[in-house]
Write a protein that holds these residues in place. Structure first.
Motif, PDB file in Angstrom:
ATOM      1  N   LEU A   1       0.834  -1.218   0.000  1.00  0.00           N
ATOM      2  CA  LEU A   1       0.000   0.000   0.000  1.00  0.00           C
ATOM      3  C   LEU A   1       0.858   1.253   0.000  1.00  0.00           C
ATOM      4  N   ARG A   2       1.886   1.244   0.823  1.00  0.00           N
ATOM      5  CA  ARG A   2       2.710   2.460   0.911  1.00  0.00           C
ATOM      6  C   ARG A   2       3.557   2.615  -0.348  1.00  0.00           C
ATOM      7  N   ALA A   3       3.994   1.486  -0.912  1.00  0.00           N
ATOM      8  CA  ALA A   3       4.845   1.585  -2.102  1.00  0.00           C
ATOM      9  C   ALA A   3       4.048   2.103  -3.293  1.00  0.00           C
ATOM     10  N   GLU A   4       2.800   1.707  -3.370  1.00  0.00           N
ATOM     11  CA  GLU A   4       1.965   2.214  -4.468  1.00  0.00           C
ATOM     12  C   GLU A   4       1.879   3.738  -4.411  1.00  0.00           C
ATOM     13  N   LYS A   5       2.011   4.246  -3.186  1.00  0.00           N
ATOM     14  CA  LYS A   5       1.954   5.703  -3.013  1.00  0.00           C
ATOM     15  C   LYS A   5       3.352   6.332  -3.013  1.00  0.00           C
TER      16      LYS A   5
ATOM     17  N   SER B   1       3.672  -8.637 -15.757  1.00  0.00           N
ATOM     18  CA  SER B   1       3.502  -9.865 -14.967  1.00  0.00           C
ATOM     19  C   SER B   1       4.832 -10.288 -14.327  1.00  0.00           C
ATOM     20  N   VAL B   2       5.896  -9.618 -14.748  1.00  0.00           N
ATOM     21  CA  VAL B   2       7.205  -9.996 -14.205  1.00  0.00           C
ATOM     22  C   VAL B   2       7.462  -9.239 -12.901  1.00  0.00           C
ATOM     23  N   LEU B   3       7.763  -9.975 -11.854  1.00  0.00           N
ATOM     24  CA  LEU B   3       8.066  -9.340 -10.563  1.00  0.00           C
ATOM     25  C   LEU B   3       9.564  -9.112 -10.474  1.00  0.00           C
ATOM     26  N   LEU B   4       9.930  -7.873 -10.223  1.00  0.00           N
ATOM     27  CA  LEU B   4      11.356  -7.571 -10.041  1.00  0.00           C
ATOM     28  C   LEU B   4      11.825  -8.163  -8.717  1.00  0.00           C
ATOM     29  N   ASP B   5      13.088  -8.537  -8.683  1.00  0.00           N
ATOM     30  CA  ASP B   5      13.662  -8.957  -7.391  1.00  0.00           C
ATOM     31  C   ASP B   5      14.018  -7.715  -6.593  1.00  0.00           C
TER      32      ASP B   5
ATOM     33  N   ALA C   1      -4.168  -2.805  -7.293  1.00  0.00           N
ATOM     34  CA  ALA C   1      -4.611  -1.460  -7.654  1.00  0.00           C
ATOM     35  C   ALA C   1      -3.976  -0.985  -8.960  1.00  0.00           C
ATOM     36  N   LEU C   2      -2.722  -1.385  -9.178  1.00  0.00           N
ATOM     37  CA  LEU C   2      -2.009  -0.917 -10.375  1.00  0.00           C
ATOM     38  C   LEU C   2      -2.128  -1.912 -11.514  1.00  0.00           C
ATOM     39  N   GLY C   3      -2.752  -3.021 -11.236  1.00  0.00           N
ATOM     40  CA  GLY C   3      -2.989  -3.981 -12.304  1.00  0.00           C
ATOM     41  C   GLY C   3      -1.728  -4.686 -12.776  1.00  0.00           C
ATOM     42  N   GLY C   4      -0.749  -4.777 -11.937  1.00  0.00           N
ATOM     43  CA  GLY C   4       0.463  -5.482 -12.347  1.00  0.00           C
ATOM     44  C   GLY C   4       1.584  -5.221 -11.376  1.00  0.00           C
ATOM     45  N   THR C   5       2.763  -5.679 -11.748  1.00  0.00           N
ATOM     46  CA  THR C   5       3.902  -5.511 -10.857  1.00  0.00           C
ATOM     47  C   THR C   5       4.473  -4.108 -10.969  1.00  0.00           C
ATOM     48  N   PHE C   6       5.183  -3.713  -9.941  1.00  0.00           N
ATOM     49  CA  PHE C   6       5.869  -2.418  -9.962  1.00  0.00           C
ATOM     50  C   PHE C   6       6.984  -2.462  -8.931  1.00  0.00           C
TER      51      PHE C   6
ATOM     52  N   TYR D   1       6.611  -5.299  -5.827  1.00  0.00           N
ATOM     53  CA  TYR D   1       5.380  -5.996  -5.443  1.00  0.00           C
ATOM     54  C   TYR D   1       4.502  -6.245  -6.654  1.00  0.00           C
ATOM     55  N   ARG D   2       3.537  -7.147  -6.443  1.00  0.00           N
ATOM     56  CA  ARG D   2       2.396  -7.243  -7.356  1.00  0.00           C
ATOM     57  C   ARG D   2       1.309  -6.352  -6.786  1.00  0.00           C
ATOM     58  N   SER D   3       0.658  -5.606  -7.642  1.00  0.00           N
ATOM     59  CA  SER D   3      -0.349  -4.676  -7.154  1.00  0.00           C
ATOM     60  C   SER D   3      -1.678  -4.906  -7.833  1.00  0.00           C
TER      61      SER D   3
END
Ligand SMILES: Cc1cc2nc3c(=O)[nH]c(=O)nc-3n(C[C@H](O)[C@H](O)[C@H](O)COP(=O)(O)OP(=O)(O)OC[C@H]3O[C@@H](n4cnc5c(N)ncnc54)[C@H](O)[C@@H]3O)c2cc1C
Ligand SMILES: [Zn+2]
Lengths: 97, 960, 407
Positions: B814-818, B877-881, B911-916, B907-909
């Motif tokens: 949640l915090r990372a999305e922000k 769809s790819v999750l970064l390490d 809310a964002l519809g994918g990884t970030f 993370y996978r999000s």
């Protein structure tokens, strides 16, 4: 393990204290006017003598007060302890064995 | 059998069976493994490590350099000396060929530690130690007496019961004196600073399998003494000659001890090779016990008394001779003699036991560790403690409250040992301001030391029997298989220091740490170099004096109490609800709350996090934030203080308001962040990150006390006093309204970044409108005592809205999305607020604050510093390490590759519809929109650089 | 000598014991590993042999004789991994170069992770290492168990092992053999190794160092290279130079000889212990520094007790192993846990210090670079980042915060 006398609590085991490095390093006045080199000296450079050394300790697992000590870094002998704000005592004996 | 029908301090009424090298034997209580083996005629107990030579028992105490065994039962223990293992029923051991074996199962033993503070610590309960302890005890001092044997007496135990009644009466008096602690089976193994002595007590080892399960097997005593009296005695040292390592070659005092203490006559035809008078008493007593004894003594001016004694008991004496070599394989069968000093072979004498005495080495280990100086005494051929320093005694010596007495101080006669012990105690007490009188010594006969000893380290090779070079079997260190020729090779190689010789030859590095070999190596080196041993000196006496098991030192601080486990007031609820935990510092924090799936399994982490984040973004969710550090700051200068600490201004905050704030170190790097709530004009509560709470409090206290003692400010940790519960999500207002009906929860009445008091289920709560997720959120703080009740009330009130508890992983998403950084994850001690894009939190108005000056250093002015940015994988769809490195180019064929930074969070999000991800990237803010590459474990992932805020960039959601 | 614990013998001849000459082109102060390696490479790489190494005690009797000999190059930052990797490459050919059996054993080094943040930091370091050409892997707990079966990877311990970074080329060597190997070669090449020779003063004329005063007389010289580890501040203060260095005790210990149980090197910063089993079979262990400044080569015992607790958490099998010997060195720590190697404000005076708890592994690498620096009056590219000036500019190489792996 050294036996250190907290000026507030008396002698306690070293494990009750945290070390605080050199004492009497005042925060500089007018830091804005200081050269980078002078600021670096305040930040990172500390005396590191062999022999009597005025240094800080905090009685972390006790009264949590900071105080100063003069300790011989060669022998671990504590030559004086004194409270923050008190002047560094004159020491009769010097030099480390 | 070599056990005599009578005599000794063993309990013959009880028979103990034991097994050695696979064979069954019997012994008695009071035996050591070594004495029991000798009683059974077993001399060969081990095999030498490198040369495979048979080895036997050479001593009767801790100085043993040869008889090393592995215990197998009741529990495996590697490498103990057979001379220090008290015999017990069922003991199983085998001789060691040099290396011990660790058990392959967990040690069931318990271990603990005790602290003692005393006026006078006496180490060693021999005649000197007993006198010292008694003198101090009678003066009313608090005394501790430690001794490694099961009974007091020290060297007296090896005599024919000399002063045994007296020893017993002293022990009785000491144990009945209040404030006197007598610890037997306790070895003082190290002297540290300021009268701090560590001792190991073996409490149940002698009981074998009968040891109670619930008692600590071994105990570390941490003794802090105002005065220390070392009455640690002396170790006899051998003389080196060819094939001096055969089983059946033993120190003279050991032969005497086996006879008198254990009732074991270790040989029938005995040669006693001595360079001093002390071994004669052994020769006489052994002869009287029935052995045929020959004394070989290189001196010609023999003491008339001893000559007469020898004649009386029928001992053949060979003055002016020495032993140059031995015969035998599994056991010594004979010795070669040569005339001394003229040389020339003279004879071979058959024997089955060869006792050797080259003089005595005072046990100065602890004294030396205390910083005491040693000086060579040419007459004794030993290094003695130097007197004259503060605290030094009359007979003995000292350093600042450490005194040495008895044989450890070089005293030779029993009378001197007794008197010395009392005198040292009087001196020690006088230093403590206690006037004491020495107790009277018990009457003893005169000691028959009449002729000076000859200091001889090794029998010269030149005068050996057949003139052949036997130096290759002249062992200096038996355990290391190191010989005189090794020492000579070392000096020949150019080595001039005993420390170098030790390292070249490995002499003194084995289990016994050179107790018998160290000085001899110095002596041989000095002779080889033609220098005075007094100038050459010895190697350092390092702790521990004898070996100490790791487990004893670890004590009770293992498993769950290795480090305290901290849990919140709400912890039981988390357990009940199936939380999985994460270690954050000492805390256990819920990582997530997996639910059962339809198929009966548990949700995996991505599934839980998807569910928990969805609840927070679309409904309502709650978490336990109690681990956040909380510091209460009070005083009229509290605002000023915080202005100096934080990068932004705090003093302008009004009561009822909350501010996000960042603090840096003096170096300008971010130290921590959190919120500051103003409770009243003179009171604030700050929060810190969970892991940094103690560090921040330390830092603030340091500044308050040492830099700005003029500020009137008081700091108190209240982390554990408050339970903190964020209630998060668009429906959180309804939940708060339900539990706090008296509170106006409207935006107008209760705006963002303010706080209100309100009652929740009758409990006074502080509720803050702050958000670490970007959603409408309330942080409920209540005294910890009520944490679980309030949590439950919130949970109940949230049921209609599907309230979902969430853990740290969801919080992170949640915090990372922000784009909110986590200090310690998105920063690493090299990151400034500006690097994080948070210049807004750095006051331009304040003249100074901690770290401000550092911002203007050249390195911090560089335009290409690393910035916190967002990264969107091209393939969402790819999750970064977390920890992936960021590259400008996907060509990594040429190493090294220049790296721009690294992925700090990923993370996978939903809310964002994918990884970030979030990343620290060189010149990151200037690269927004660019294509970069994340490199992780060989895989290259194309990413697009974005600003760090990826969700609700307008901040529209925070008011619900 | 043979047998399970036998190690190769030292050569028949090691070094001369010359009297100091009145003048040397270069005087190296400090006969530890760094001073000896510097002297060797001055002769080998730069043909400078009128050199003396002045040692106040016995050669290599300081930290060189006291360290736990862990060798690795998997440092986080580019600057660090470059110099340590340079060193590791030299280690790989050192036995041959020195003609000395230094027992260099590339048994691999594991750095354990015990928290999720440890895992992130570890993965970051592994990725950085690999892009810098340093061998590195992230292994999970099962992988740790495979590499070192005696590590307790149970999730029930206080701080479970979540995984580790692994550098297969890391390992250990025998410290005395390394020091003596350098010393013997330096001596062969004509360099004077002078023991019991304490430097008590430095002669500076016109901002230039021209000589040293010693307990064995004054010596004139063209250049002075300081390699005094824990004593660096004391030496620097002789010419009024202050250093960002604090000297602390660092303790080490060994057990008795044990049958082989521990095939690799395990380090855990979170619970503060590191262990290997040396060639003869003893467990060699260390922990963190003592907090206070100290030149006494003596630390406090509670540090050792704590380290034992940590060791038994990770290796329950060690319970009944015995502590045989403890000791301490004097380590020279810097604010960013990186060394200082380069020029000083005083002409012809060069500084190598600040290696703190981890300079053994750098011995050949820093010897190589420091020799270059002294010979050319200019830093070698590998030590160029490690200036004294970085503390002024702020261009630190902070191996503390992010990397947080000592030794
Ligand atoms: C317990 C311990 C464990 C360690 N473990 C590791 C490890 O596992 N891996 C690793 O890489 N590193 C380790 N280290 C660090 C490593 O030992 C040091 O960084 C390295 O040895 C320092 O370089 P040196 O060998 O030149 O130092 P030293 O051997 O200390 O050499 C400095 C020399 O200068 C001499 N000297 C000082 N003043 C004067 C003077 N005035 N005149 C003449 N001579 C002087 C000293 O006597 C000394 O011999 C450890 C250190 C300790 C203490
Ligand atoms: Zn106190």
């Amino acid at each position: 393990m050294q036996l250190i006398s907290c000026p507030w609590c008396g002698p306690r085991e070293e494990a009750e204290y945290h070390y605080g490095g050199q004492a009497h390093v005042a925060y500089p006045h007018e830091v804005g006017a200081l050269s980078d080199a002078d600021w670096a000296h305040y930040l990172f450079f500390r005396d590191n003598p062999r022999g009597p050394f005025a240094e800080r300790w905090v009685h972390a697992a006790g009264c949590r007060r900071w105080f100063n000590a003069v300790r011989d870094t060669g022998t671990h002998e504590i030559l004086a302890v004194y409270r923050i704000g008190e002047p560094q005592p004159e020491l009769g004996r010097q030099a480390s064995r | 059998m070599t056990r005599l029908p009578t005599g000794g301090l063993i309990d013959r009424t009880t028979v103990l069976s034991f097994t050695f090298d696979g064979r069954p034997y019997a012994g008695h209580p009071g035996d050591t493994l070594a004495s029991a083996l000798l009683a059974n005629g077993v001399h060969r107990v081990a095999t030498s490590v490198n040369r495979g030579r048979p080895r036997g028992i050479m001593a009767a105490g801790v100085e043993e350099a040869s008889a090393l065994v592995q215990l197998e039962a009741p529990f495996p223990e590697p490498m103990l000396s057979a001379t220090t293992i008290e015999l017990y029923e069922g003991l199983v051991a085998r001789g060691l060929p040099g290396r011990g074996t660790l058990a392959d199962r967990p040690d069931p033993g318990r271990y603990d530690a005790m602290h003692v503070h005393c006026d006078v610590l006496v180490v060693g309960a021999g005649p000197a130690g007993l006198m010292a302890a008694l003198t101090a005890a009678r003066a009313g001092s608090r005394v501790a007496l430690v001794d490694d044997q099961p009974m007091v007496g020290g060297s007296l135990l090896g005599t024919r019961g000399e002063l045994s009644d007296w020893s017993a009466s002293v022990l009785a008096e000491l144990t009945s004196t209040p404030e006197v602690l007598v610890l037997s089976r306790t070895t003082a193994f190290g002297y540290y600073d300021d009268g701090f002595v560590l001792a190991l007590q073996k409490r149940t080892d002698h009981l074998g399998a009968a040891a109670p399960d619930n008692a600590a097997r071994q105990r570390i005593w941490r003794i802090r003494a105002k005065q220390v009296i070392l009455a640690t005695g002396a170790h006899e040292r051998p003389v080196v000659f060819a094939d001096n390592d055969r089983p059946g070659v033993m120190l003279a005092q050991a032969g005497r001890t086996y006879l008198n203490r254990y009732g074991v006559l270790a040989g029938n035809r005995i040669v006693v090779f001595t360079t001093n008078d002390s071994a004669y008493v052994a020769a006489v007593e052994l002869a009287e016990a029935g052995a045929e004894v020959t004394v070989v003594d290189p001196r010609t001016d023999l003491a008339p008394f001893w000559a007469a004694e020898c004649a009386r008991v029928g001992i053949a004496v060979r003055p002016g001779h020495l032993v140059t070599g031995t015969t035998g394989e599994e056991r010594v069968t004979g010795v070669h003699l040569a005339a001394y000093p003229s040389g020339g072979a003279s004879a071979t004498v058959h024997c089955d036991l060869l006792l050797v005495s080259g003089g005595w080495n005072p046990t100065v280990h602890l004294f030396s560790q205390a910083g005491g100086k040693l000086e060579y005494d040419a007459e004794l051929g030993a290094f003695l403690p130097v007197a004259g320093l503060p605290g030094a005694g009359v007979l003995g010596a000292g350093v600042l409250g450490v005194r040495v007495s008895g044989a450890a101080a070089g005293a030779v006669s029993l009378a001197d040992c007794l008197a010395g012990g009392a005198a040292e105690a009087v001196a020690a007490l006088s230093d403590l301001g206690v006037a004491a009188r020495p107790v009277a010594s018990p009457p003893v006969g005169t000691d028959r030391v009449e002729t000076a000893g000859l200091v001889l380290w090794a029998a010269p090779v030149e005068i050996s029997l057949d003139g052949s070079d036997l130096s290759d079997t002249r062992f200096v260190d038996l355990q290391r298989d190191a010989t005189v020729s090794d020492v000579l090779r070392a000096t020949g190689a150019g080595l001039r220091s005993v420390e170098h010789v030790k390292r070249y030859t490995t002499i003194g590095t084995a289990h016994d740490q050179g107790k018998t070999s160290g000085l001899i190596a110095s002596g041989i080196t000095a002779d080889a170099l033609g220098v005075d041993i007094a100038d050459l000196g010895t190697t350092t006496f390092r702790p521990p004096y004898t070996s100490v098991s790791f487990a004893a030192l670890a004590g009770r601080d293992r498993g769950a109490i290795f480090d305290p486990v901290r849990v919140t007031a709400i912890h039981p609820w988390h357990i009940e609800h199936g939380a999985q935990f994460e270690d954050v510092g000492q805390w256990k924090r819920p990582l997530c709350y997996p639910r059962r799936t339809a198929s009966g399994g548990l949700e995996d982490l991505p599934a839980v996090v998807a569910r928990e984040t969805r609840a927070a973004r679309t409904g309502v969710a709650m978490m336990d934030g109690s681990t956040l550090g909380k510091i209460n700051v009070q005083g009229v200068d509290a605002g000023e203080f915080l202005d100096r600490i934080y990068t932004n201004i705090i003093s302008t905050l009004k009561p009822g308001f909350v501010r996000y704030a960042v603090m840096c170190g003096m170096d300008g790097m971010i130290l921590d962040d959190g919120t500051v709530m103003r409770v009243a004009d003179t009171e604030f509560v700050l929060t810190t990150t969970t892991g940094n709470a103690a560090k921040v409090l330390d830092w603030l206290e340091e500044l308050a006390q040492t830099e700005w003692p003029d500020l009137r400010v008081h700091l108190t940790s209240v982390t554990e006093q408050w339970a903190t519960i964020p209630v998060v999500g668009p429906l959180s207002r309804q939940v708060i309204a339900a539990v706090a009906p008296a509170l106006d929860v409207s935006n107008e009445a209760f705006g963002f970044m303010t706080w209100r008091s309100a009652k929740i289920v009758g409990i006074e709560a502080r509720i803050c409108r702050i958000s670490f997720s970007g959603e409408l959120a309330y942080e409920v703080n209540v005294p910890s005592w009520y944490g679980i009740a309030v949590w439950q009330a919130l949970f109940d009130a949230g049921q209609p809205y599907g309230i979902t508890p969430y853990g740290t992983e969801t919080m992170h998403v949640l915090r990372a999305e922000k784009g909110y950084p986590i200090i310690g994850q998105d920063t690493d001690g090299t990151v400034t607020p500006q690097d994080l894009g948070m210049s807004w939190v750095v006051s331009k108005k304040k003249l100074d604050f901690v770290g401000k000056r550092s911002f203007s250093r050249t390195e911090n002015q560089r335009p290409d510093r690393k910035h916190l940015v967002g990264l969107l994988p091209v393939d969402r769809s790819v999750l970064l390490d977390e920890g992936a490195q960021v590259l400008a180019d996907d060509d990594v064929s040429q190493l090294p590759v220049a790296m721009l930074g690294h992925v700090t969070s990923s993370y996978r999000s939903v809310a964002l519809g994918g990884t970030f991800g979030l990343a620290l990237v060189r010149s990151g803010r200037d690269r927004i929109g660019e294509r970069l590459f994340a490199w992780q474990d060989g895989e290259v992932v194309p990413v697009t650089v974005t600003g760090p805020v990826l969700y609700d960039q307008e901040g529209a959601r925070r008011d619900g | 000598m043979t047998g399970p614990t036998a190690v190769p013998e030292h050569p028949e001849f090691l070094w001369r014991n010359p009297e100091p000459k009145p003048f040397y082109d270069i005087v190296v102060v400090g006969g530890g590993g760094h001073g000896l390696a510097t002297a060797y490479y001055l002769a080998r790489n730069h043909g400078i042999t009128n050199v003396a190494v002045l040692e106040k005690g016995w050669l290599a009797g300081g930290n060189m004789a006291r360290n736990t000999t862990i060798i690795r190059s998997n440092y986080l930052w580019d600057e660090s991994s470059a110099i340590y990797e340079h060193s590791l490459k030299l280690w790989e050919g050192l036995e041959e170069d020195l003609g000395y059996p230094i027992l260099f054993s590339q048994r691999g080094v594991l750095n354990l992770a015990h928290s999720l943040q440890d895992v992130r930091d570890s993965v970051r370091r592994v990725n950085a290492n690999r892009l810098n050409g340093v061998d590195a892997e992230w292994v999970d707990a099962a992988g740790v168990k495979e590499l070192c079966p005696i590590v307790n990877i149970s999730p029930d311990v206080r701080y479970p092992v979540l995984g580790a970074t692994y550098q297969p080329r890391g390992g250990i060597a025998k410290h005395d053999y390394v020091a003596w190997g350098f010393a013997r070669r330096a001596d062969e090449l004509g360099i004077d190794l002078i023991q019991n020779c304490a430097v008590t003063g430095l002669d500076v004329i016109g901002g230039k160092v021209v000589g040293v005063r010693t307990t064995r007389g004054d010596i004139a010289t063209g250049k002075v290279a300081l390699a005094a580890a824990g004593h660096s501040s004391v030496l620097a203060s002789m010419v009024g130079l202050r250093l960002p260095i604090q000297s602390h005790p660092l303790q080490g210990l060994v057990s008795e000889l044990l049958e082989p149980v521990h095939p690799t090197v395990v380090m855990s910063n979170a619970v503060h212990v590191y262990v290997s089993q040396a060639h003869k079979g003893e467990l060699v262990m260390g922990a963190g520094i003592d907090s206070f400044n100290g030149y006494g080569q003596r630390g406090a015992f509670h540090i050792i007790e704590r380290q034992m607790s940590a060791a038994l958490e990770l290796f329950p099998i060690f319970a009944r192993a015995h502590l045989l010997r403890t000791w301490a060195g004097i380590v020279d720590t810097t604010p960013d846990a990186s060394p200082i190697v380069g020029l000083t404000p005083i002409e012809n005076l060069y500084l190598n210090c600040g290696w703190g708890t981890g300079g053994f592994k750098a011995t050949p690498g820093v010897g190589w670079c420091f020799a270059h620096t002294v010979a050319h009056d200019k830093p070698h590219p590998y030590n160029a980042p490690f200036t004294l000036e970085r503390f002024t500019s702020g261009a630190l190489v902070d191996e503390h915060g992010a990397a947080a792996v000592a030794h």
